[in-house]
Design a protein around this motif. Structure first.
Motif, PDB file in Angstrom:
ATOM      1  N   PRO A 178     -20.158  21.205 -21.070  1.00  0.00           N
ATOM      2  CA  PRO A 178     -18.967  20.385 -20.372  1.00  0.00           C
ATOM      3  C   PRO A 178     -17.383  20.894 -20.442  1.00  0.00           C
ATOM      4  CG  PRO A 178     -20.626  18.837 -21.159  1.00  0.00           C
ATOM      5  CD  PRO A 178     -20.770  20.111 -21.761  1.00  0.00           C
ATOM      6  N   ARG A 179     -17.078  21.339 -22.100  1.00  0.00           N
ATOM      7  CA  ARG A 179     -15.608  21.337 -22.309  1.00  0.00           C
ATOM      8  C   ARG A 179     -15.555  22.766 -21.785  1.00  0.00           C
ATOM      9  NH1 ARG A 179     -17.390  18.774 -27.076  1.00  0.00           N
ATOM     10  NH2 ARG A 179     -16.229  17.011 -27.482  1.00  0.00           N
ATOM     11  N   MET A 180     -16.221  23.758 -21.525  1.00  0.00           N
ATOM     12  CA  MET A 180     -15.857  25.123 -20.971  1.00  0.00           C
ATOM     13  C   MET A 180     -15.433  24.783 -19.650  1.00  0.00           C
ATOM     14  SD  MET A 180     -14.825  28.020 -20.952  1.00  0.00           S
ATOM     15  CE  MET A 180     -15.343  28.652 -22.690  1.00  0.00           C
ATOM     16  N   ALA A 181     -16.331  23.830 -19.031  1.00  0.00           N
ATOM     17  CA  ALA A 181     -16.314  23.836 -17.484  1.00  0.00           C
ATOM     18  C   ALA A 181     -14.946  23.012 -17.145  1.00  0.00           C
ATOM     19  CB  ALA A 181     -17.586  22.561 -17.053  1.00  0.00           C
ATOM     20  N   ALA A 182     -14.551  21.935 -18.211  1.00  0.00           N
ATOM     21  CA  ALA A 182     -13.370  21.234 -18.072  1.00  0.00           C
ATOM     22  C   ALA A 182     -12.129  22.058 -18.323  1.00  0.00           C
ATOM     23  CB  ALA A 182     -13.015  20.097 -19.107  1.00  0.00           C
TER      24      ALA A 182
ATOM     25  N   ALA B 143     -17.998  15.197  -6.009  1.00  0.00           N
ATOM     26  CA  ALA B 143     -17.064  14.284  -5.803  1.00  0.00           C
ATOM     27  C   ALA B 143     -16.292  13.552  -6.885  1.00  0.00           C
ATOM     28  CB  ALA B 143     -17.432  12.938  -4.860  1.00  0.00           C
ATOM     29  N   SER B 144     -17.193  13.370  -7.923  1.00  0.00           N
ATOM     30  CA  SER B 144     -16.419  12.895  -9.230  1.00  0.00           C
ATOM     31  C   SER B 144     -15.799  13.875  -9.894  1.00  0.00           C
ATOM     32  CB  SER B 144     -17.687  12.342  -9.969  1.00  0.00           C
ATOM     33  OG  SER B 144     -18.416  11.225  -9.264  1.00  0.00           O
ATOM     34  N   VAL B 145     -16.319  14.996  -9.883  1.00  0.00           N
ATOM     35  CA  VAL B 145     -15.596  16.050 -10.639  1.00  0.00           C
ATOM     36  C   VAL B 145     -14.257  16.293 -10.131  1.00  0.00           C
ATOM     37  CG1 VAL B 145     -15.568  18.731 -11.249  1.00  0.00           C
ATOM     38  CG2 VAL B 145     -17.548  17.220 -11.595  1.00  0.00           C
ATOM     39  N   LEU B 146     -14.373  16.555  -8.531  1.00  0.00           N
ATOM     40  CA  LEU B 146     -13.210  16.671  -7.494  1.00  0.00           C
ATOM     41  C   LEU B 146     -11.988  15.745  -8.027  1.00  0.00           C
ATOM     42  CD1 LEU B 146     -12.169  18.386  -5.578  1.00  0.00           C
ATOM     43  CD2 LEU B 146     -13.042  17.256  -3.723  1.00  0.00           C
ATOM     44  N   GLY B 147     -12.604  14.353  -7.903  1.00  0.00           N
ATOM     45  CA  GLY B 147     -11.501  13.289  -8.222  1.00  0.00           C
ATOM     46  C   GLY B 147     -10.930  13.450  -9.534  1.00  0.00           C
ATOM     47  N   ALA B 148     -11.816  13.588 -10.653  1.00  0.00           N
ATOM     48  CA  ALA B 148     -11.166  13.537 -11.911  1.00  0.00           C
ATOM     49  C   ALA B 148     -10.481  15.104 -12.119  1.00  0.00           C
ATOM     50  CB  ALA B 148     -12.458  13.637 -12.948  1.00  0.00           C
TER      51      ALA B 148
ATOM     52  N   LEU C 274     -12.566  13.801 -16.901  1.00  0.00           N
ATOM     53  CA  LEU C 274     -12.971  15.004 -16.263  1.00  0.00           C
ATOM     54  C   LEU C 274     -14.212  15.649 -17.085  1.00  0.00           C
ATOM     55  CD1 LEU C 274     -12.604  17.589 -14.469  1.00  0.00           C
ATOM     56  CD2 LEU C 274     -10.832  18.362 -15.984  1.00  0.00           C
ATOM     57  N   VAL C 275     -14.023  15.686 -18.315  1.00  0.00           N
ATOM     58  CA  VAL C 275     -15.214  16.072 -19.212  1.00  0.00           C
ATOM     59  C   VAL C 275     -16.463  15.391 -19.126  1.00  0.00           C
ATOM     60  CG1 VAL C 275     -15.874  16.629 -21.646  1.00  0.00           C
ATOM     61  CG2 VAL C 275     -13.455  16.956 -21.036  1.00  0.00           C
ATOM     62  N   GLU C 276     -16.179  14.009 -18.942  1.00  0.00           N
ATOM     63  CA  GLU C 276     -17.266  13.178 -18.783  1.00  0.00           C
ATOM     64  C   GLU C 276     -18.175  13.477 -17.289  1.00  0.00           C
ATOM     65  OE1 GLU C 276     -16.539   8.946 -18.798  1.00  0.00           O
ATOM     66  OE2 GLU C 276     -17.793   8.778 -20.496  1.00  0.00           O
ATOM     67  N   ALA C 277     -17.212  13.831 -16.339  1.00  0.00           N
ATOM     68  CA  ALA C 277     -17.893  14.003 -15.011  1.00  0.00           C
ATOM     69  C   ALA C 277     -18.526  15.181 -15.053  1.00  0.00           C
ATOM     70  CB  ALA C 277     -16.842  14.158 -13.878  1.00  0.00           C
ATOM     71  N   LEU C 278     -18.268  16.263 -15.984  1.00  0.00           N
ATOM     72  CA  LEU C 278     -18.784  17.274 -16.158  1.00  0.00           C
ATOM     73  C   LEU C 278     -20.197  17.515 -17.051  1.00  0.00           C
ATOM     74  CD1 LEU C 278     -15.822  19.589 -16.140  1.00  0.00           C
ATOM     75  CD2 LEU C 278     -17.604  19.870 -14.302  1.00  0.00           C
ATOM     76  N   GLN C 279     -20.788  16.403 -17.385  1.00  0.00           N
ATOM     77  CA  GLN C 279     -21.940  16.144 -18.315  1.00  0.00           C
ATOM     78  C   GLN C 279     -22.976  17.020 -17.836  1.00  0.00           C
ATOM     79  OE1 GLN C 279     -21.740  15.198 -21.765  1.00  0.00           O
ATOM     80  NE2 GLN C 279     -19.558  15.198 -21.167  1.00  0.00           N
ATOM     81  N   PHE C 280     -23.193  17.164 -16.531  1.00  0.00           N
ATOM     82  CA  PHE C 280     -24.509  17.704 -16.217  1.00  0.00           C
ATOM     83  C   PHE C 280     -24.437  19.181 -16.340  1.00  0.00           C
ATOM     84  CE2 PHE C 280     -21.174  18.030 -12.812  1.00  0.00           C
ATOM     85  CZ  PHE C 280     -21.116  19.243 -12.588  1.00  0.00           C
TER      86      PHE C 280
ATOM     87  N   TYR D 145      -8.544  16.218  -9.528  1.00  0.00           N
ATOM     88  CA  TYR D 145      -7.355  16.051  -9.175  1.00  0.00           C
ATOM     89  C   TYR D 145      -6.536  14.939  -9.701  1.00  0.00           C
ATOM     90  CZ  TYR D 145      -3.926  15.568  -5.322  1.00  0.00           C
ATOM     91  OH  TYR D 145      -2.796  15.384  -4.333  1.00  0.00           O
ATOM     92  N   ALA D 146      -7.196  14.141 -10.196  1.00  0.00           N
ATOM     93  CA  ALA D 146      -6.495  13.037 -11.241  1.00  0.00           C
ATOM     94  C   ALA D 146      -5.802  13.679 -12.361  1.00  0.00           C
ATOM     95  CB  ALA D 146      -7.315  11.700 -11.366  1.00  0.00           C
ATOM     96  N   THR D 147      -6.477  14.529 -13.090  1.00  0.00           N
ATOM     97  CA  THR D 147      -5.979  15.341 -14.086  1.00  0.00           C
ATOM     98  C   THR D 147      -4.712  15.873 -13.550  1.00  0.00           C
ATOM     99  OG1 THR D 147      -8.075  15.410 -15.227  1.00  0.00           O
ATOM    100  CG2 THR D 147      -6.424  16.936 -16.030  1.00  0.00           C
ATOM    101  N   GLY D 148      -4.494  16.681 -12.587  1.00  0.00           N
ATOM    102  CA  GLY D 148      -3.730  17.300 -11.927  1.00  0.00           C
ATOM    103  C   GLY D 148      -2.402  16.792 -11.744  1.00  0.00           C
ATOM    104  N   LEU D 149      -2.818  15.391 -11.192  1.00  0.00           N
ATOM    105  CA  LEU D 149      -1.539  14.495 -10.808  1.00  0.00           C
ATOM    106  C   LEU D 149      -0.931  13.768 -12.219  1.00  0.00           C
ATOM    107  CD1 LEU D 149      -3.165  12.759  -7.734  1.00  0.00           C
ATOM    108  CD2 LEU D 149      -1.218  14.478  -7.801  1.00  0.00           C
ATOM    109  N   ALA D 150      -1.979  13.506 -13.136  1.00  0.00           N
ATOM    110  CA  ALA D 150      -1.415  13.166 -14.411  1.00  0.00           C
ATOM    111  C   ALA D 150      -0.738  14.236 -15.346  1.00  0.00           C
ATOM    112  CB  ALA D 150      -2.424  12.702 -15.236  1.00  0.00           C
ATOM    113  N   TRP D 151      -1.047  15.291 -15.089  1.00  0.00           N
ATOM    114  CA  TRP D 151      -0.021  16.454 -15.646  1.00  0.00           C
ATOM    115  C   TRP D 151       1.255  16.610 -15.089  1.00  0.00           C
ATOM    116  CZ3 TRP D 151       0.246  18.826 -19.973  1.00  0.00           C
ATOM    117  CH2 TRP D 151       0.728  20.310 -19.927  1.00  0.00           C
ATOM    118  N   GLY D 152       1.255  16.425 -13.615  1.00  0.00           N
ATOM    119  CA  GLY D 152       2.472  16.740 -12.973  1.00  0.00           C
ATOM    120  C   GLY D 152       3.446  15.468 -13.463  1.00  0.00           C
ATOM    121  N   GLY D 153       2.938  14.286 -13.698  1.00  0.00           N
ATOM    122  CA  GLY D 153       3.510  13.120 -14.266  1.00  0.00           C
ATOM    123  C   GLY D 153       4.066  13.164 -15.580  1.00  0.00           C
ATOM    124  N   LEU D 154       3.531  13.786 -16.445  1.00  0.00           N
ATOM    125  CA  LEU D 154       3.849  14.164 -17.696  1.00  0.00           C
ATOM    126  C   LEU D 154       4.688  15.328 -17.750  1.00  0.00           C
ATOM    127  CD1 LEU D 154       3.253  13.381 -20.621  1.00  0.00           C
ATOM    128  CD2 LEU D 154       1.533  15.083 -20.767  1.00  0.00           C
ATOM    129  N   THR D 155       4.601  16.336 -17.163  1.00  0.00           N
ATOM    130  CA  THR D 155       5.558  17.555 -17.374  1.00  0.00           C
ATOM    131  C   THR D 155       6.370  17.762 -16.299  1.00  0.00           C
ATOM    132  OG1 THR D 155       3.873  19.057 -16.318  1.00  0.00           O
ATOM    133  CG2 THR D 155       3.655  18.659 -18.834  1.00  0.00           C
TER     134      THR D 155
END
Length: 436
Positions: free
Chosen positions: A316-320, A391-396, A306-312, A398-408
């Protein structure tokens, strides 16, 4: 005259470590010896941050408060110098064993914006038609029954499950043909709305169950047919980088069953079969399996993406942190899992009352979120420069949200997390296909 790219300390250090790990002698070194040569190549930036290019061919940032190393993309272009570091303080987890540097790069793009190719979709459509003609009596629906009608054979579910398991982030354009070809088999409308289908990522156990149940019931030919359908689907998916890493991993797990029918038949239950599949996957594809083997690491890698997808973005960290702020975190588990720079950005939003925003979000009739933002607009707006970046930001995200769901166990809303639905507006009117 060809422009020469400016020298960058991070790029240089990365190339140096990659060359060392690729050297055959690396495998012969002990872990302490590997740590020693890595410790001599740690970079420090003017703000005092220490950076190490290590395991999984990714950067790690040292938390000065507790000495933990967090996965974190570096601030490329920032001045940095090489410093010595105590090798003994490097945990084994940041020292690359070697095969982890050969992971498939893949893509973080969601399936919104850049559509799945027509040729890939057509190959799957042909496979689906043939699979849909099987009898549900021979292929009962032992998984994915919440998706498909009861008279749908499990061969159809095997194709669906393979697509969703292999997808980096299964958020699809509502009109995506790869999804619409399943229409006649569905039990009910898919989660989401007319814009986006926010689909869950199924566990590997669901695919295993389809095969293992038939084997236990004494229908070995049906079990073999289902394994073949999974392999055929994964083979087709290899051509799209958004599927490729997990499709490769799935093929390495399933193909031994096709070469040696009955390979898993003596195993006592589905979970034992699942473990056997995972054990077949080579170490170089291990990152693709983190969602199955290490939920904590899986989430950390998703945040890195996610942070990498926001390098533009200028920051990027605040955006993430904006996207992380959408995650439900009633127990306060999230900040401690972030690197200290990202944690500061998240805590800034938390103090402004802008975290856990999706937990009680309201939506307009067309599915777009209603959010009252009290932070300055330049901080909160994420405007990717083009559709591929969005699309890269959106995918990253959503993947983060799914990973958070899997973890918690936190639930991902059926209409997506708040920040992601805002991005959809930047993509939905820029379609690259021409549906009739």
């Amino acid at each position: 005259m060809t422009a020469v790219r400016p020298w960058d300390a991070f790029t240089s250090a990365e190339a140096e470590v990659r060359a060392m790990v690729a050297d055959p002698r690396w495998q012969g070194l002990s872990v302490p010896d590997r740590a020693h040569v890595l410790a001599a190549r740690i970079l420090v930036t003017p703000d005092g941050d220490r950076w190490l290019f290590g395991a999984h061919a990714r950067w790690h940032l040292l938390d000065p408060a507790d000495g933990r190393w967090h996965l974190a993309p570096p601030p490329r272009g920032t001045r940095a110098r090489q410093v010595g570091h105590a090798a003994a303080t490097l945990p084994d987890g940041v020292v690359p064993p070697g095969p982890d540097f050969h992971a498939e790069p893949g893509s973080t793009q969601a399936f919104i914006g850049p559509d799945v190719s027509a040729s890939l979709t057509e190959q799957l459509r042909v496979l689906l038609r043939a699979s849909g003609r099987k009898s549900e009596l021979d292929f009962p629906l032992t998984a994915f029954d919440e998706i498909f009608a009861s008279d749908v054979p499990s061969t159809v579910a095997a194709i669906w499950g393979t697509i969703m398991w292999c997808a980096y982030a299964p958020a699809f354009d509502g009109n995506e043909r790869l999804i619409t070809v399943f229409g006649e088999y569905l039990r009910r409308s898919l989660p989401g709305d007319e814009w986006v289908r926010w689909l869950p990522a199924p566990p590997l156990l669901d695919l295993v169950t389809l095969v293992a149940e038939r084997a236990r019931a004494g229908h070995s030919r049906a079990a073999l047919r289902l394994a073949a359908v999974i392999a055929d689907t994964a083979q087709i998916l290899l051509s799209d980088t958004r599927f490729r890493p997990r499709a490769l991993a799935l093929l390495t797990m399933v193909e031994p069953v096709l070469r040696e029918p009955g390979l898993d038949d003596a195993l006592p239950d589905d979970e034992a079969v699942r473990r056997a599949w995972l054990e077949r996957c080579p170490a170089r594809l291990g990152r693709a399996l983190l969602g199955e083997t290490d939920q904590e690491a899986h989430f950390s890698h998703a945040v890195y993406d996610l942070v990498e997808a926001l390098q533009f973005r200028p920051d990027p960290r605040m955006a993430a942190a904006m996207f992380l702020a959408d995650l439900s975190d009633s127990k306060g588990m999230l900040p401690g899992r972030l690197d200290h720079r990202l944690r500061l950005a998240y805590e800034e939003l938390d103090r402004a009352g802008l975290t856990s925003t999706s937990a009680g979000e309201a939506t307009e009739p067309e599915g777009f979120p209603v959010r009252v933002l009290t932070m300055p607009a330049p901080v909160l707006e994420v405007a990717p420069p083009d559709r591929a970046s969005a699309a890269s930001v959106l995918g990253a995200a959503y993947a983060t949200g799914l990973a958070w769901g899997g973890l918690t166990g936190a639930r991902v809303p059926e209409r997506g997390l708040a920040g992601q639905t805002a991005l959809v507006r930047r993509l939905i009117h820029e379609r690259d296909d021409h549906h009739s």
